[in-house]
Design a protein around this motif. Sequence first.
Motif, PDB file in Angstrom:
ATOM      1  N   THR A 270     138.723 -16.092  13.702  1.00 39.53           N
ATOM      2  CA  THR A 270     139.641 -17.164  13.362  1.00 39.53           C
ATOM      3  C   THR A 270     139.142 -17.796  12.034  1.00 39.53           C
ATOM      4  N   THR A 271     137.684 -17.594  11.563  1.00 36.79           N
ATOM      5  CA  THR A 271     137.154 -18.408  10.498  1.00 36.79           C
ATOM      6  C   THR A 271     137.607 -17.814   9.255  1.00 36.79           C
TER       7      THR A 271
ATOM      8  N   VAL B  81     131.932 -18.646  17.509  1.00 38.14           N
ATOM      9  CA  VAL B  81     133.400 -18.817  17.342  1.00 38.14           C
ATOM     10  C   VAL B  81     134.038 -17.710  18.281  1.00 38.14           C
TER      11      VAL B  81
ATOM     12  N   ARG C 295     137.398 -13.630  17.962  1.00 38.52           N
ATOM     13  CA  ARG C 295     135.920 -13.874  18.025  1.00 38.52           C
ATOM     14  C   ARG C 295     135.200 -13.630  16.894  1.00 38.52           C
TER      15      ARG C 295
ATOM     16  N   HIS D  10     144.201 -20.755  17.928  1.00 37.57           N
ATOM     17  CA  HIS D  10     144.054 -21.136  16.781  1.00 37.57           C
ATOM     18  C   HIS D  10     144.643 -20.019  15.760  1.00 37.57           C
TER      19      HIS D  10
ATOM     20  N   CYS E 265     140.749 -14.295  22.377  1.00 33.30           N
ATOM     21  CA  CYS E 265     139.423 -14.519  22.023  1.00 33.30           C
ATOM     22  C   CYS E 265     138.455 -14.572  23.099  1.00 33.30           C
TER      23      CYS E 265
ATOM     24  N   MET F   9     139.905 -25.621  15.664  1.00 34.45           N
ATOM     25  CA  MET F   9     139.644 -24.566  16.439  1.00 34.45           C
ATOM     26  C   MET F   9     139.809 -24.811  17.935  1.00 34.45           C
TER      27      MET F   9
ATOM     28  N   THR G 249     140.143 -20.281  20.940  1.00 32.28           N
ATOM     29  CA  THR G 249     140.417 -19.932  19.661  1.00 32.28           C
ATOM     30  C   THR G 249     141.513 -19.009  19.499  1.00 32.28           C
TER      31      THR G 249
END
Length: 305
Positions: free
Chosen positions: A199-200, A303, A172, A242, A234, A98, A239
Amino acid sequence: MATLMSAPELHARLKTGDRTVLLDVRWVLGRTDGQIEYLAGHLPGAVFVDLPTELADHAQPRLGRHPLPSAERFQEAARRWGINDGDTVVAYDNSGSMAAARVWWMLRNAGVSSVYLLDGGLAAWRANGYAVEPGEVIPGAGNVTLGEGNMPAITELEAAQWHSDGVLLDARAGERYRGEVEPIDPRAGHIPGAVSAPTTGNIRADGTFLPADQLRQRFKEMGLHMSTSVAVYCGSGVTASHEIAALEIAGYTAALFPGSFSQWSNNTANPVVVGSEPLGEGAGGADAHAGPSGTSTSAGSSVGG
């Protein structure tokens, strides 16, 4: 250009002595212990990169929390890390890439083609049984010459209009997108028309990226096709990098909105909408200008820095 390098690939490369610059970019929104963790143990020869001071200028409301540094400042930093023209660079962190993706994007933007993310980061390195070392690495000065403008980016004005002809992704956490919490920026919610894409969702539980076909399916479900014009933001442009890496793995070329929501939400002329729909829902509407709806600092809320 490949985006990722696996831990076994990097280990083999280092054993053969191929010139490789390793960058440790441990940083998480709301925490300041990245360098302490680095000093306790890092990949052999890795140089610590301080994201707030070396990968960003000072926060400015009109530009966001992590404005991109000037090309001159970034070149100074890259030389300080020991990068020479023609070097291969591998960046990693301990948070699913990240933070490391920020320097990956910036080096690509500056014209460095041989730059990779270590897939799975420090955790993958350790999971393979490879050694780490403590202490600080101070390399000799490099001679790399950097440019700028080699990766697509959009402005605040373009972000406002992007969803009309393309797809604008919000990288986010979902609760920040919906406006349920906002731990750091002045208003809660999202840019009108943006699609939630945390992004997770790009990585497995071990921090490695999903395979290309799974990433393509993920983005297809968000309305993307291979001809779609895609841009990403984000909280402050970290991130989102990412997300751009994940999109590249899936076969897309995406633009970054560097100022991201921190820039957008600081401009009171910009509308902010709340809810799970791109154009807002319920009482929020397209003209919502509510202040922060919470001060959560949970991992999920963080995040999207």
